[in-house]
Enzyme design. Structure first.
Site, PDB file in Angstrom:
ATOM      1  N   THR A  26      44.083  44.437  44.348  1.00  0.00           N
ATOM      2  CA  THR A  26      43.069  44.075  45.339  1.00  0.00           C
ATOM      3  C   THR A  26      42.769  42.584  45.239  1.00  0.00           C
ATOM      4  O   THR A  26      42.777  42.028  44.134  1.00  0.00           O
ATOM      5  CB  THR A  26      41.774  44.872  45.060  1.00  0.00           C
ATOM      6  OG1 THR A  26      42.063  46.262  45.174  1.00  0.00           O
ATOM      7  CG2 THR A  26      40.661  44.516  46.044  1.00  0.00           C
ATOM      8  N   THR A  29      44.859  37.140  46.556  1.00  0.00           N
ATOM      9  CA  THR A  29      46.238  36.858  46.125  1.00  0.00           C
ATOM     10  C   THR A  29      47.132  38.051  46.463  1.00  0.00           C
ATOM     11  O   THR A  29      48.250  37.881  46.982  1.00  0.00           O
ATOM     12  CB  THR A  29      46.279  36.543  44.612  1.00  0.00           C
ATOM     13  OG1 THR A  29      45.194  35.672  44.291  1.00  0.00           O
ATOM     14  CG2 THR A  29      47.588  35.874  44.225  1.00  0.00           C
ATOM     15  N   GLU A 101      41.931  49.777  39.535  1.00  0.00           N
ATOM     16  CA  GLU A 101      42.999  48.850  39.111  1.00  0.00           C
ATOM     17  C   GLU A 101      43.477  49.203  37.705  1.00  0.00           C
ATOM     18  O   GLU A 101      44.680  49.194  37.422  1.00  0.00           O
ATOM     19  CB  GLU A 101      42.482  47.410  39.156  1.00  0.00           C
ATOM     20  CG  GLU A 101      42.242  46.933  40.586  1.00  0.00           C
ATOM     21  CD  GLU A 101      41.562  45.581  40.699  1.00  0.00           C
ATOM     22  OE1 GLU A 101      41.659  44.982  41.761  1.00  0.00           O
ATOM     23  OE2 GLU A 101      40.924  45.137  39.733  1.00  0.00           O
ATOM     24  N   LYS A 119      43.094  30.156  37.273  1.00  0.00           N
ATOM     25  CA  LYS A 119      42.724  31.383  36.551  1.00  0.00           C
ATOM     26  C   LYS A 119      43.135  31.343  35.079  1.00  0.00           C
ATOM     27  O   LYS A 119      42.729  32.197  34.299  1.00  0.00           O
ATOM     28  CB  LYS A 119      43.390  32.604  37.205  1.00  0.00           C
ATOM     29  CG  LYS A 119      43.120  32.778  38.699  1.00  0.00           C
ATOM     30  CD  LYS A 119      41.724  33.192  38.966  1.00  0.00           C
ATOM     31  CE  LYS A 119      41.378  33.397  40.420  1.00  0.00           C
ATOM     32  NZ  LYS A 119      42.098  34.448  41.103  1.00  0.00           N
TER      33      LYS A 119
HETATM   34  C1  5RP Z   1      39.552  42.713  42.213  1.00  0.00           C
HETATM   35  C2  5RP Z   1      40.263  41.844  41.250  1.00  0.00           C
HETATM   36  C3  5RP Z   1      41.058  40.707  41.787  1.00  0.00           C
HETATM   37  O1  5RP Z   1      42.374  40.854  41.352  1.00  0.00           O
HETATM   38  C4  5RP Z   1      40.487  39.415  41.286  1.00  0.00           C
HETATM   39  O2  5RP Z   1      39.124  39.347  41.650  1.00  0.00           O
HETATM   40  C5  5RP Z   1      41.254  38.201  41.843  1.00  0.00           C
HETATM   41  O3  5RP Z   1      40.997  38.059  43.189  1.00  0.00           O
HETATM   42  P1  5RP Z   1      41.625  36.900  44.064  1.00  0.00           P
HETATM   43  O4  5RP Z   1      43.099  37.158  44.120  1.00  0.00           O
HETATM   44  O5  5RP Z   1      40.949  37.063  45.412  1.00  0.00           O
HETATM   45  O6  5RP Z   1      41.295  35.585  43.420  1.00  0.00           O
HETATM   46  O7  5RP Z   1      40.232  42.042  40.055  1.00  0.00           O
HETATM   47  O8  5RP Z   1      38.738  43.655  41.577  1.00  0.00           O
END
Ligand code: 5RP
Length: 215
Positions: A26, A29, A101, A119
């Protein structure tokens, strides 16, 4: 729009093989990964989704979304993260989908994590650690989390997870032993899921860039 997120999402397609049922995470990305997956939708067996958001996105592209119970272990899971340390241990749950997840990560042979360079951290904890709790246990769990970690739990008010639960974001942590902290937080009554992915870290991390970095 983020070029590095797009480059990471598109690179993850290298891990998809014909006929695979793919676990799908989710976030923004992963949204790029889903768009890329759509271009080969006739060659895959379908997807198992970690959230209503990703399910809608997948179905919008005509990709079959299957029940994990019906398909068993998966060969591949692709998901993003909020933080990633040098050992491929993660903080996840910024999108409140952490519990599903973690279930799909556990069910998958290979977990490919796709991130933008921001990140990457030496030690997890700068991003507040998301924890999914049963609503009636919010205060109880918050007190126990404070006692166990010294971090400050903050209720993410107004957010209800796909499982009907609430999120506490734990601020002020420096997580030097993420496996131990994940284990300890999982023992607290009312805690449904902990956004630390340390016991089962990613197998591969793709950091978006030109070219993408594969760790
Ligand atoms: C959702 C998540 C996402 O993988 C995490 O928040 C990264 O999100 P993004 O790709 O929008 O930066 O853990 O629960």
């Amino acid at each position: 729009m983020s070029a590095s997120k797009r480059l990471a999402g598109e690179k993850a397609i290298d891990y998809v093989e014909d006929g695979m049922i793919v676990g799908v995470g989710t976030g923004s990305t992963v949204a790029y990964f889903i768009d890329a997956l759509a271009r080969m939708r006739d060659r895959i067996g379908g997807a198992v989704s970690s959230s209503e958001q990703s399910t809608q996105h997948l179905r919008g592209h005509g990709i079959d979304v299957l029940d994990l119970n019906a398909v068993g272990p998966l060969p591949l899971y692709v998901d993003g993260a909020d933080e990633c340390d040098p050992h491929r241990r993660l903080i996840k749950g910024g999108g409140a989908a952490l519990t599903r997840e973690k279930i799909i990560a556990e069910a998958s042979e290979r977990f490919v994590c796709i991130v933008d360079p921001a990140k990457q951290v030496p030690v997890l904890g700068r991003f507040p650690l998301p924890i999914e709790v049963i609503p009636m246990a919010r205060s109880l769990a918050a007190r126990a989390i404070l006692a166990a970690t010294g971090g400050q739990p903050v209720w993410r008010e107004g957010v209800v997870t796909d499982n009907g639960n609430w999120i506490l974001d734990v601020h002020g942590l420096s997580i030097t032993d993420p496996v131990a902290m994940e284990r300890e937080l999982n023992q607290i009554p009312g805690v449904v899921g902990v956004g630390l992915f340390a016991r089962r870290p990613a197998d591969v991390v793709i950091v978006g860039g030109e070219p993408p970095l594969v760790l």
